[in-house]
Design an enzyme around this catalytic site. Structure first.
Site, PDB file in Angstrom:
ATOM      1  N   SER A  68       0.779  -1.411  -0.040  1.00 39.05           N
ATOM      2  CA  SER A  68      -0.018  -0.073  -0.229  1.00 39.05           C
ATOM      3  C   SER A  68       0.864   1.399  -0.270  1.00 39.05           C
ATOM      4  CB  SER A  68      -0.965   0.001   1.048  1.00 39.05           C
ATOM      5  OG  SER A  68      -1.372   1.361   1.491  1.00 39.05           O
ATOM      6  N   LYS A  72     -13.448  -4.397   3.629  1.00 37.38           N
ATOM      7  CA  LYS A  72     -14.463  -3.094   3.357  1.00 37.38           C
ATOM      8  C   LYS A  72     -15.813  -3.505   4.061  1.00 37.38           C
ATOM      9  CE  LYS A  72     -11.880  -1.102   0.051  1.00 37.38           C
ATOM     10  NZ  LYS A  72     -11.552  -0.251  -1.552  1.00 37.38           N
ATOM     11  N   ASP A  81     -13.608   5.878  -1.749  1.00 38.47           N
ATOM     12  CA  ASP A  81     -13.081   5.284  -2.865  1.00 38.47           C
ATOM     13  C   ASP A  81     -14.293   6.190  -4.348  1.00 38.47           C
ATOM     14  OD1 ASP A  81     -11.241   3.593  -2.416  1.00 38.47           O
ATOM     15  OD2 ASP A  81     -12.658   2.052  -1.943  1.00 38.47           O
TER      16      ASP A  81
HETATM   17  P1  NDP Z   1     -13.330  -7.664  -5.867  1.00 36.61           P
HETATM   18  O1  NDP Z   1     -12.919  -8.980  -5.315  1.00 36.61           O
HETATM   19  O2  NDP Z   1     -14.812  -7.065  -5.202  1.00 36.61           O
HETATM   20  O3  NDP Z   1     -14.093  -7.761  -7.322  1.00 36.61           O
HETATM   21  C1  NDP Z   1     -13.157  -8.464  -8.409  1.00 36.61           C
HETATM   22  C2  NDP Z   1     -13.935  -8.255  -9.677  1.00 36.61           C
HETATM   23  O4  NDP Z   1     -12.887  -8.891 -10.767  1.00 36.61           O
HETATM   24  C3  NDP Z   1     -15.164  -9.259 -10.042  1.00 36.61           C
HETATM   25  O5  NDP Z   1     -15.885  -8.815 -10.948  1.00 36.61           O
HETATM   26  C4  NDP Z   1     -14.325 -10.565 -10.697  1.00 36.61           C
HETATM   27  O6  NDP Z   1     -15.194 -11.222 -11.544  1.00 36.61           O
HETATM   28  C5  NDP Z   1     -13.387  -9.983 -11.494  1.00 36.61           C
HETATM   29  N1  NDP Z   1     -12.297 -10.608 -12.086  1.00 36.61           N
HETATM   30  C6  NDP Z   1     -11.175 -11.007 -11.019  1.00 36.61           C
HETATM   31  N2  NDP Z   1     -10.240 -11.567 -11.944  1.00 36.61           N
HETATM   32  C7  NDP Z   1     -10.644 -11.647 -13.043  1.00 36.61           C
HETATM   33  C8  NDP Z   1     -10.535 -12.257 -14.402  1.00 36.61           C
HETATM   34  N3  NDP Z   1      -9.198 -12.810 -14.387  1.00 36.61           N
HETATM   35  N4  NDP Z   1     -10.906 -11.946 -15.569  1.00 36.61           N
HETATM   36  C9  NDP Z   1     -12.347 -11.364 -15.482  1.00 36.61           C
HETATM   37  N5  NDP Z   1     -12.669 -10.892 -14.491  1.00 36.61           N
HETATM   38  C10 NDP Z   1     -11.984 -10.840 -13.262  1.00 36.61           C
HETATM   39  O7  NDP Z   1     -12.368  -6.496  -6.027  1.00 36.61           O
HETATM   40  P2  NDP Z   1     -12.636  -4.963  -5.606  1.00 36.61           P
HETATM   41  O8  NDP Z   1     -13.861  -4.345  -6.593  1.00 36.61           O
HETATM   42  O9  NDP Z   1     -12.319  -4.679  -4.482  1.00 36.61           O
HETATM   43  O10 NDP Z   1     -11.379  -4.283  -6.687  1.00 36.61           O
HETATM   44  C11 NDP Z   1     -11.487  -4.558  -8.136  1.00 36.61           C
HETATM   45  C12 NDP Z   1     -10.273  -3.556  -8.586  1.00 36.61           C
HETATM   46  O11 NDP Z   1     -10.008  -2.190  -8.053  1.00 36.61           O
HETATM   47  C13 NDP Z   1      -8.523  -4.217  -7.901  1.00 36.61           C
HETATM   48  O12 NDP Z   1      -7.943  -4.411  -9.023  1.00 36.61           O
HETATM   49  C14 NDP Z   1      -8.219  -3.306  -6.997  1.00 36.61           C
HETATM   50  O13 NDP Z   1      -6.983  -3.175  -6.729  1.00 36.61           O
HETATM   51  C15 NDP Z   1      -8.884  -1.939  -7.901  1.00 36.61           C
HETATM   52  N6  NDP Z   1      -9.011  -0.746  -6.703  1.00 36.61           N
HETATM   53  C16 NDP Z   1      -8.216   0.288  -6.817  1.00 36.61           C
HETATM   54  C17 NDP Z   1      -8.300   1.470  -6.289  1.00 36.61           C
HETATM   55  C18 NDP Z   1      -7.475   2.672  -6.304  1.00 36.61           C
HETATM   56  O14 NDP Z   1      -7.733   3.646  -5.587  1.00 36.61           O
HETATM   57  N7  NDP Z   1      -7.034   2.839  -7.594  1.00 36.61           N
HETATM   58  C19 NDP Z   1      -9.251   1.488  -5.044  1.00 36.61           C
HETATM   59  C20 NDP Z   1     -10.059   0.212  -4.742  1.00 36.61           C
HETATM   60  C21 NDP Z   1     -10.046  -0.792  -5.590  1.00 36.61           C
HETATM   61  P3  NDP Z   1     -15.918 -12.569 -10.997  1.00 36.61           P
HETATM   62  O15 NDP Z   1     -17.243 -12.039 -10.217  1.00 36.61           O
HETATM   63  O16 NDP Z   1     -16.145 -13.364 -12.345  1.00 36.61           O
HETATM   64  O17 NDP Z   1     -15.206 -13.414 -10.010  1.00 36.61           O
END
Ligand code: NDP
Length: 265
Positions: free
Chosen positions: A16, A65, A101
């Site tokens: 982080s 979260k 966020d």
């Molecule tokens: P979640 O675990 O809640 O959700 C993950 C999502 O990604 C789901 O929709 C999942 O689909 C999908 N997914 C994961 N791997 C794959 C893949 N290989 N192919 C297709 N779909 C995939 O994660 P969050 O929503 O908490 O986080 C999402 C992203 O946001 C992360 O990369 C995180 O680092 C980023 N983020 C960035 C922030 C910033 O400040 N820049 C702040 C918060 C988050 P499925 O339902 O099919 O599993």
């Protein structure tokens, strides 16, 4: 005088940037605070750990979260609506929860003009809070996700939703990777045949992942589209959290002038 203590809770948490961002702002603004990181393995212990460490405020990252939401005594109306808290402040023994966020993301994409339609690739927790604020602001958000299950609550709230199998492409002003695909691997967030249909017509492509060029952003660049990674979202959610931590004592611009140095080191 003892420093006021803050932390980020997550698992993992070693990567982080938040400690650097907040400590640079504390130093630059002459606020007597210190921000550290804490590997929280069990989300249900969040509240106990918060008080045991003598903290004034925390940020919460993956995967806690929702536990953070449960730990709060008082919820900001937006955090309550989206069911996710990434910032907690202690006041008189009570925990107040916020979601920074989503407003951070909204500010990060505000540089793109004449945007109305947005396609989200992904339907996880971040998609939930950001889709809600975008809709409140008048954007038209469509979601496509790998698994059908996660789309259910979006569908119930009235969003257009698709899986990879039933997607009917149209033109979107922004295409945004809201998944973790590309974070620790080299995968695209959706099959390339789908991306080949939506990226060329987009005004810009955005990724919430920061600190690297994901395969999604590389493909978008190959199509000549303007791109943006998740650094500004991270910066802006941090600035808004800092405003809560310091009881709105400093302006957004003043906090930004110090916090953004974390991205230059
Ligand atoms: P979640 O675990 O809640 O959700 C993950 C999502 O990604 C789901 O929709 C999942 O689909 C999908 N997914 C994961 N791997 C794959 C893949 N290989 N192919 C297709 N779909 C995939 O994660 P969050 O929503 O908490 O986080 C999402 C992203 O946001 C992360 O990369 C995180 O680092 C980023 N983020 C960035 C922030 C910033 O400040 N820049 C702040 C918060 C988050 P499925 O339902 O099919 O599993």
């Amino acid at each position: 005088m003892a420093k006021t203590l803050f932390a980020i809770f997550g698992n993992p948490v070693s990567h982080s940037k938040s400690p650097l961002m907040h400590n640079l702002a504390f130093q630059g603004l002459d606020f007597n605070g210190c921000y550290t990181r804490y590997l929280l393995e069990e989300g249900t212990t969040l509240k106990k750990t918060f008080f045991a460490l003598g903290l004034k405020g925390i940020n919460i990252t993956v995967p806690h979260k929702e536990h953070a939401y449960d730990a709060c005594d008082i919820l900001d109306p937006f955090a309550k609506k989206v069911g996710a808290v990434n910032t907690i402040i202690e006041k008189e023994g009570k925990l107040y929860g916020y979601n920074t966020d989503a407003p951070g993301f909204l500010k990060a994409i505000s540089e793109f003009e004449a945007v109305k339609t947005i396609l989200f690739l992904g339907a996880g927790g971040t998609a939930q809070s950001t889709s809600s604020i975008l809709r409140d602001e008048g954007y038209d958000v469509t979601l496509i996700n790998r698994s059908a299950g996660r789309l259910e609550k979006f569908k119930k709230s009235g969003f257009k939703t698709y899986t990879f199998d039933n997607f009917e492409p149209c033109t979107y002003d922004l295409v945004i990777n809201m998944t973790s695909a590309g974070l620790e691997d080299e995968s695209l967030p959706a099959p390339k045949e789908i991306l080949d249909k939506v990226i060329p017509g987009a005004k810009a492509c955005v990724d919430v992942i920061y600190g690297k060029e994901t395969p999604f952003l590389a493909l978008s660049k190959a199509y000549g589209r303007p791109t943006k990674d998740g650094s500004d979202m991270l910066l802006y959610q941090g600035i808004i959290a800092f405003e809560y931590f310091t009881d709105h004592r400093y302006t957004f611009t003043d906090i930004k002038s110090h916090m953004q140095n974390a991205f230059r080191l």
